[in-house]
Design a protein around this motif. Structure first.
Motif, short mmCIF file in Angstrom:
data_model
loop_
_atom_site.label_atom_id
_atom_site.label_comp_id
_atom_site.label_asym_id
_atom_site.label_seq_id
_atom_site.Cartn_x
_atom_site.Cartn_y
_atom_site.Cartn_z
N ASP A 161 -44.54 32.14 -18.17
CA ASP A 161 -43.63 30.64 -19.29
C ASP A 161 -43.98 29.65 -18.50
N SER A 162 -44.09 28.48 -19.08
CA SER A 162 -43.59 27.42 -17.90
C SER A 162 -41.93 27.27 -17.78
N SER A 163 -41.91 26.61 -16.14
CA SER A 163 -40.47 26.56 -15.55
C SER A 163 -40.72 24.85 -15.52
N VAL A 164 -39.50 23.88 -16.20
CA VAL A 164 -39.23 22.63 -15.25
C VAL A 164 -37.92 22.33 -14.85
N ILE A 165 -38.04 22.37 -13.88
CA ILE A 165 -37.26 21.85 -13.11
C ILE A 165 -36.93 20.20 -12.42
N ASN A 166 -35.41 19.26 -13.15
CA ASN A 166 -35.05 18.48 -12.78
C ASN A 166 -34.16 17.92 -11.82
N CYS A 167 -34.43 16.52 -11.86
CA CYS A 167 -33.94 15.85 -10.65
C CYS A 167 -33.76 14.58 -11.01
N THR A 168 -31.82 13.85 -10.61
CA THR A 168 -31.94 12.60 -11.31
C THR A 168 -31.71 11.78 -9.44
N TYR A 169 -31.58 10.91 -9.83
CA TYR A 169 -31.53 10.19 -8.27
C TYR A 169 -30.66 9.06 -8.17
N THR A 170 -30.35 8.18 -7.57
CA THR A 170 -29.75 7.15 -7.72
C THR A 170 -30.24 5.54 -6.85
N ASP A 171 -30.92 5.71 -5.89
CA ASP A 171 -31.72 4.94 -5.05
C ASP A 171 -32.54 4.19 -6.03
N SER A 172 -32.50 3.09 -6.45
CA SER A 172 -34.09 2.19 -7.35
C SER A 172 -34.78 2.05 -6.53
N SER A 173 -34.50 1.77 -4.92
CA SER A 173 -35.98 1.22 -3.96
C SER A 173 -36.93 2.50 -2.92
N SER A 174 -36.04 3.84 -4.04
CA SER A 174 -37.07 4.88 -3.19
C SER A 174 -38.41 4.73 -3.31
N THR A 175 -38.83 5.02 -2.41
CA THR A 175 -40.80 4.88 -2.56
C THR A 175 -41.63 6.30 -3.00
N TYR A 176 -41.20 7.14 -1.82
CA TYR A 176 -41.74 8.64 -2.24
C TYR A 176 -40.44 9.46 -2.79
N LEU A 177 -40.93 10.14 -3.30
CA LEU A 177 -40.45 11.18 -3.78
C LEU A 177 -39.82 12.58 -3.98
N TYR A 178 -40.12 13.14 -3.61
CA TYR A 178 -41.10 14.65 -2.95
C TYR A 178 -39.94 16.25 -3.76
N TRP A 179 -41.21 17.53 -3.74
CA TRP A 179 -40.59 18.52 -4.02
C TRP A 179 -40.44 19.53 -2.94
N TYR A 180 -39.12 20.62 -2.58
CA TYR A 180 -39.83 21.50 -1.60
C TYR A 180 -39.51 23.04 -2.20
N LYS A 181 -40.13 23.75 -1.48
CA LYS A 181 -40.08 24.87 -1.87
C LYS A 181 -39.01 25.66 -0.42
N GLN A 182 -38.15 26.69 -1.02
CA GLN A 182 -37.72 26.87 -0.16
C GLN A 182 -37.31 28.71 -0.20
N GLU A 183 -37.83 29.31 0.55
CA GLU A 183 -37.54 31.43 0.05
C GLU A 183 -36.39 31.58 0.73
N PRO A 184 -36.33 32.80 0.58
CA PRO A 184 -35.06 33.25 1.58
C PRO A 184 -35.32 33.84 3.14
N GLY A 185 -34.56 33.29 3.83
CA GLY A 185 -35.08 33.61 5.45
C GLY A 185 -35.60 31.82 5.96
N ALA A 186 -36.47 31.46 5.43
CA ALA A 186 -37.04 30.61 5.56
C ALA A 186 -37.01 28.86 5.36
N GLY A 187 -37.50 28.33 6.23
CA GLY A 187 -37.46 27.00 6.04
C GLY A 187 -38.63 26.17 4.69
N LEU A 188 -37.80 24.89 5.03
CA LEU A 188 -39.04 24.33 3.05
C LEU A 188 -40.06 23.79 3.47
N GLN A 189 -40.97 24.19 2.69
CA GLN A 189 -41.75 24.06 2.52
C GLN A 189 -42.29 23.26 1.03
N LEU A 190 -43.28 21.54 2.26
CA LEU A 190 -43.59 20.48 1.04
C LEU A 190 -44.35 21.42 -0.18
#
Lengths: 110, 117
Positions: free
Chosen positions: A16-45
């Motif tokens: 199936d498809s997954s949809v992950i949602n996010c809301t933010y407050t800073d309207s001046s945000s220049t970039y928005l990112y998604w990172y993935k973190q697997e167990p015991g690991a750091g964040l991966q862009l």
């Protein structure tokens, strides 16, 4: 101050498809990112989107940005068991540091 | 290309003890970050270095936390004395350079999981 919100859990069936949602407050945000973190690991862009864009597609990943509602989503097509992880949304304003959301734990059921 | 290295991977200490974490960034990366990730939360920036200078340490609890990057390469983060609420994963990240440009990919290490009893 800046704040990034995400739902904490999402379960989907393999294929199936997954949809992950996010809301933010800073309207001046220049970039928005998604990172993935697997167990015991750091964040991966996974992907990022510039604030003057509405959509970005990269293989199975589609990012949608609604600037008016300050809403960002990540769609994963054909979700696989290897996609099970925690997904973090993050915003960054020019010259400022990253602000991360609490993360959404995606569980993929066989 | 080798990634960001951190050690130890796990540490268990009692409250009021001291602890130190080590990070070796990707070769050539001028910017180094230390984040604290409490269980169930996203990472929170503690300190950012540009070479051996501190760029931002506004969220570092300076009464007990300290960090250094003396030669502009490796970095250590110390907690002295530790409190129960310091239990978290401490992530180190590095990037090529952060001169204020918005897009600047950070590469994360695996983290050190600290448990304070």
């Amino acid at each position: 101050g800046e704040d990034v919100e995400q739902s904490l859990f999402l379960s989907v069936r393999e294929g199936d498809s997954s949809v992950i949602n996010c809301t933010y407050t800073d309207s001046s945000s220049t970039y928005l990112y998604w990172y993935k973190q697997e167990p015991g690991a750091g964040l991966q862009l996974l992907t990022y989107i510039f604030s003057n864009m509405d959509m970005k597609q990269d293989q199975r990943l589609t990012v949608l940005l609604n600037k008016k509602d300050k809403h960002l989503s990540l769609r994963i097509a054909d979700t696989q068991t290897g996609d099970s992880a925690i997904y973090f949304c993050a915003e960054k304003e020019y010259g400022q540091n990253f602000v991360f959301g609490p993360g959404t734990r995606l569980s993929v059921l066989p | 290309e080798a990634g960001v290295a951190q050690s130890p991977r796990y540490k268990i200490i009692e409250k009021r003890q001291s602890v130190a974490f080590w990070c070796n960034p990707i070769s050539g990366h001028a910017t180094l970050y230390w984040y604290q990730q409490i269980l169930g939360q996203g990472p929170k920036l503690l300190i950012q270095f540009q070479n051996n200078g501190v760029v931002d340490d506004s969220q570092l609890p300076k009464d007990r936390f300290s960090a250094e990057r003396l030669k502009g390469v490796d970095s250590t983060l110390k907690i002295q004395p530790a409190k129960l609420e310091d239990s978290a994963v401490y992530l180190c990240a590095s990037s090529l350079d952060d001169t204020g440009l918005a897009h600047n990919e950070q590469f994360f290490g695996p983290g050190t999981r600290l448990t304070v009893l």
